[in-house]
Design a protein around this motif. Structure first.
Motif, PDB file in Angstrom:
ATOM      1  N   ASP A 351       0.782  -1.271   0.261  1.00 32.11           N
ATOM      2  CA  ASP A 351       0.121   0.301  -0.155  1.00 32.11           C
ATOM      3  C   ASP A 351       0.387   0.944  -0.249  1.00 32.11           C
ATOM      4  OD1 ASP A 351      -3.153   1.364  -0.049  1.00 32.11           O
ATOM      5  OD2 ASP A 351      -1.749   1.494   2.422  1.00 32.11           O
ATOM      6  N   SER A 352       2.133   1.053   0.098  1.00 29.86           N
ATOM      7  CA  SER A 352       2.680   2.617   0.788  1.00 29.86           C
ATOM      8  C   SER A 352       4.026   2.023  -0.832  1.00 29.86           C
ATOM      9  CB  SER A 352       3.832   2.409   2.048  1.00 29.86           C
ATOM     10  OG  SER A 352       4.648   1.599   1.465  1.00 29.86           O
ATOM     11  N   MET A 353       3.376   1.460  -1.089  1.00 32.52           N
ATOM     12  CA  MET A 353       4.305   1.759  -2.678  1.00 32.52           C
ATOM     13  C   MET A 353       3.256   1.822  -3.444  1.00 32.52           C
ATOM     14  SD  MET A 353       6.452  -2.032  -2.448  1.00 32.52           S
ATOM     15  CE  MET A 353       7.723  -1.593  -3.694  1.00 32.52           C
ATOM     16  N   GLY A 354       1.958   2.240  -3.010  1.00 31.51           N
ATOM     17  CA  GLY A 354       0.945   2.364  -3.929  1.00 31.51           C
ATOM     18  C   GLY A 354       0.312   0.685  -4.793  1.00 31.51           C
ATOM     19  N   PHE A 355       0.884   0.055  -4.628  1.00 30.35           N
ATOM     20  CA  PHE A 355       0.509  -0.754  -5.434  1.00 30.35           C
ATOM     21  C   PHE A 355      -1.266  -1.172  -5.218  1.00 30.35           C
ATOM     22  CE2 PHE A 355       5.093  -2.282  -6.097  1.00 30.35           C
ATOM     23  CZ  PHE A 355       5.208  -1.452  -7.059  1.00 30.35           C
ATOM     24  N   LEU A 356      -1.818  -1.192  -3.728  1.00 31.82           N
ATOM     25  CA  LEU A 356      -2.920  -1.612  -4.084  1.00 31.82           C
ATOM     26  C   LEU A 356      -3.611  -0.038  -2.955  1.00 31.82           C
ATOM     27  CD1 LEU A 356      -1.590  -3.463  -1.153  1.00 31.82           C
ATOM     28  CD2 LEU A 356      -2.428  -4.497  -3.498  1.00 31.82           C
ATOM     29  N   ASP A 357      -5.683  -0.612  -3.416  1.00 39.90           N
ATOM     30  CA  ASP A 357      -6.029   0.277  -2.590  1.00 39.90           C
ATOM     31  C   ASP A 357      -6.951  -0.205  -1.272  1.00 39.90           C
ATOM     32  OD1 ASP A 357      -8.129  -0.973  -4.413  1.00 39.90           O
ATOM     33  OD2 ASP A 357      -7.833   0.848  -6.046  1.00 39.90           O
TER      34      ASP A 357
END
Length: 377
Positions: A351-357
């Protein structure tokens, strides 16, 4: 020796597994990543030692890229595959309903290697350094993000350099200050280069493992949810076979190395080494009859390397050393057991890497411990 191994297997497998395995074994393939390597010793031992056969399977192995493994298992074109935990989360986020049923690596195998002359007593000291990573993908990139996050840093705080899977060469050329590596293998390669005087001014290296900072879920066995629901007995038997093979490797690495020679062409296999390993494997089988505990078995592994180091050079023993290092990442009281906290930590990293929501789904549906011996699930 293999006959003795098979007898031990048959004596310890649950009766239900033995009963189901009396029928003709079912042909089944297990999809692996990377290339044939001693790090896949449990699968070689599973075949050569009869663990998969005792569980009712005639297993073949196939090496593919991780996305291919996930896709083939998800759509039912293969029933079993080995992938990393973060890829399971990402696949499920994309609608691939796969379930992780056995945690092979109990410790995340990624870490940061650096010269012991550097001061990284605090990870904050990474700020401004040139850090090598294979690329912005996979377990290495997730591991880097986790290490940075644990130090309150982000990618913007370092000079990130994509170096492919060439960390030993790039590090020793001085292109980077430190590199993200697989801790069971690449630090050993770099250390050997340093000992040979082929790593610039570096004479010794240290490693900060991701596992020392955060417990992340790592590589394990997956199936599709459809197969899990339709064939739970087959999943249970495969998990039992893999667990038995994994324990056999942990308990007798000399035997595991010998089993791996049939599958890994690059393993040193000169006659004197084979003879020494055969003797060590037989001696270990005798030792195991005394029912030693985990600490005693771990000590026997260290003694194996010490004994062989008196007779063979370190280059000859490098791959055995890799196997022993990897065993330390596998060993646990309950082989295969997966913890929700490690899944949550991995999800937080992704999530911190922007891969999830916010639609990442319920992590409790991503894995199960129901087939793991000793689990109360």
């Amino acid at each position: 020796m293999l006959i003795l191994i098979r007898l031990i297997i048959l004596a310890t497998l649950p009766l239900a597994i033995l009963t189901s395995a009396q029928a003709e074994p079912v042909n089944e393939r297990i999809l692996l990543t990377f290339i044939p390597n001693v790090q896949f010793a449990p699968f070689y031992m599973g075949i050569e030692g009869g663990h998969f056969a005792a569980a009712g399977f005639n297993v073949s192995l196939e090496h593919l890229q991780e996305p291919e493994v996930l896709d083939l298992v998800a759509v039912g074109q293969a029933q079993f595959g080995i992938v990393s935990g973060e890829q399971v989360i990402l696949a499920r986020f994309r609608g691939r309903d796969v379930v992780y049923v056995f945690e092979w690596f109990q410790q995340y195998p990624v870490g940061l290697v650096y010269s012991s002359a550097m001061d990284l007593s605090a990870l904050e000291n990474l700020r401004g350094m040139a850090i090598g990573v294979p690329g912005r993908f996979g377990a290495s990139y997730s591991g880097l993000a986790t290490l940075l996050g644990s130090a309150g840093l982000s990618e913007a705080d370092i000079d990130l350099r994509e170096i492919g899977f060439n960390a030993p060469e790039v590090f020793c050329l001085g292109v980077v200050d430190a590199a993200i590596v697989y801790v069971n293998n690449e630090p050993l390669q770099i250390q050997n280069l340093a000992l040979d005087g082929d790593c610039g001014a570096v004479s010794d290296v240290d490693v900060i493992t991701v596992a020392s900072q955060v417990d992340l879920v790592s590589n394990g066995l997956i199936v599709s949810r459809a197969y899990l629901e339709e064939e739970p007995d087959a999943v249970a038997r495969m998990v039992t076979g893999l667990a038995g093979a994994l324990r056999a490797v942990i308990d007798n690495p000399a035997a595991a190395y010998l089993a791996s020679m049939k599958y890994v062409d690059s393993l040193p296999a000169e006659e004197s080494l084979v003879t020494a390993l055969e003797s060590a494997a037989d001696k270990q089988d005798e030792f195991l009859v005394s029912n030693p505990d985990r600490d005693e078995i771990a000590l026997s592994r260290r003694q194996l390397m010490a004994d062989l180091a008196e007779r063979f050079d370190r280059n000859t023993l490098t791959q055995l050393n890799v196997l022993l290092n990897t065993i330390e990442l596998w060993d646990a009281e309950y082989l295969g057991y997966s913890q929700l906290a490690s899944w949550e930590a991995m999800r937080n990293t992704l999530d911190s890497m922007g891969f999830l929501d916010d639609e990442a789904g319920n992590l409790q549906d991503a894995f199960t411990n129901r087939f793991v011996a000793g689990s109360d699930e």
